[in-house]
Design a protein around this motif. Structure first.
Motif, short mmCIF file in Angstrom:
data_model
loop_
_atom_site.label_atom_id
_atom_site.label_comp_id
_atom_site.label_asym_id
_atom_site.label_seq_id
_atom_site.Cartn_x
_atom_site.Cartn_y
_atom_site.Cartn_z
N LEU A 122 -21.63 -31.12 31.28
CA LEU A 122 -21.01 -31.12 29.96
C LEU A 122 -21.02 -29.73 29.34
N LEU A 123 -22.06 -28.97 29.61
CA LEU A 123 -22.14 -27.61 29.11
C LEU A 123 -21.01 -26.77 29.73
N GLU A 124 -20.74 -26.98 31.00
CA GLU A 124 -19.62 -26.29 31.67
C GLU A 124 -18.29 -26.69 31.03
N GLN A 125 -18.11 -27.98 30.74
CA GLN A 125 -16.88 -28.44 30.09
C GLN A 125 -16.73 -27.80 28.71
N LEU A 126 -17.83 -27.71 27.98
CA LEU A 126 -17.81 -27.08 26.67
C LEU A 126 -17.40 -25.61 26.79
N GLU A 127 -17.96 -24.93 27.76
CA GLU A 127 -17.62 -23.52 27.97
C GLU A 127 -16.13 -23.35 28.27
N GLN A 128 -15.59 -24.22 29.10
CA GLN A 128 -14.16 -24.16 29.43
C GLN A 128 -13.30 -24.42 28.20
N LYS A 129 -13.71 -25.35 27.37
CA LYS A 129 -12.96 -25.67 26.15
C LYS A 129 -12.99 -24.48 25.19
N ILE A 130 -14.13 -23.83 25.06
CA ILE A 130 -14.24 -22.67 24.19
C ILE A 130 -13.34 -21.54 24.69
N LYS A 131 -13.33 -21.31 26.00
CA LYS A 131 -12.45 -20.28 26.57
C LYS A 131 -10.98 -20.59 26.28
N ALA A 132 -10.60 -21.84 26.44
CA ALA A 132 -9.20 -22.25 26.18
C ALA A 132 -8.86 -22.05 24.71
N MET A 133 -9.78 -22.39 23.82
CA MET A 133 -9.53 -22.21 22.39
C MET A 133 -9.37 -20.73 22.04
N LYS A 134 -10.17 -19.87 22.66
CA LYS A 134 -10.08 -18.43 22.40
C LYS A 134 -8.74 -17.87 22.87
#
Length: 137
Positions: A122-134
């Motif tokens: 889930l931490l990896e998924q969160l990191e990917q979501k943050i990158k996409a948002m940026k």
């Protein structure tokens, strides 16, 4: 429909509803379009329960906008007004927004700690979501 009573120490749907309400909703999410009698018979398999009690709870769920009721011959059938997934999505989003509004960075830090403790994926998924948002900004 906004749930105004969140029970922190309960589990699952019982955080939003009483135990009987939650069980009735599970039955109707599994198979919508059921009569009070059909739901009562399903509940009776687990623990005997009075028909009038089931009827009262189901009608209160209609009043709250959680169930819909329509006539089917001489009886009525009941269905959830939204899927379980959609309900949980809306409620978890609302709770998260309210927590962040009230407690800001503390909540974000605790959520990340909880994600890491429970499921590192889930931490990896969160990191990917943050990158996409940026990238979108």
């Amino acid at each position: 429909m906004k749930i105004t009573n969140f029970k922190f120490h309960e589990r699952g749907l019982n955080r939003f509803f009483g135990p009987l309400e939650a069980r009735i909703l599970d039955i109707l999410w599994e198979k919508p379009e059921q009569s009070i009698k059909a739901v009562q018979e399903k509940l009776d398999q687990e623990k005997p329960i009075n028909f009038n009690t089931v009827m009262t709870v189901m009608n209160r769920l209609v009043d709250k906008g959680i169930l819909s009721r329509r006539s089917a011959g001489r009886s009525s059938v009941y269905s959830p007004t939204e899927s379980k997934e959609h309900f949980l999505e809306k409620q978890s989003k609302e709770i998260t927004h309210e927590l962040i509004e009230d407690f800001g960075p503390l909540v974000v830090n605790h959520m990340i700690d909880a994600i890491e403790d429970v499921n590192p994926e889930l931490l990896e998924q969160l990191e990917q979501k943050i990158k996409a948002m940026k990238k979108e900004r």
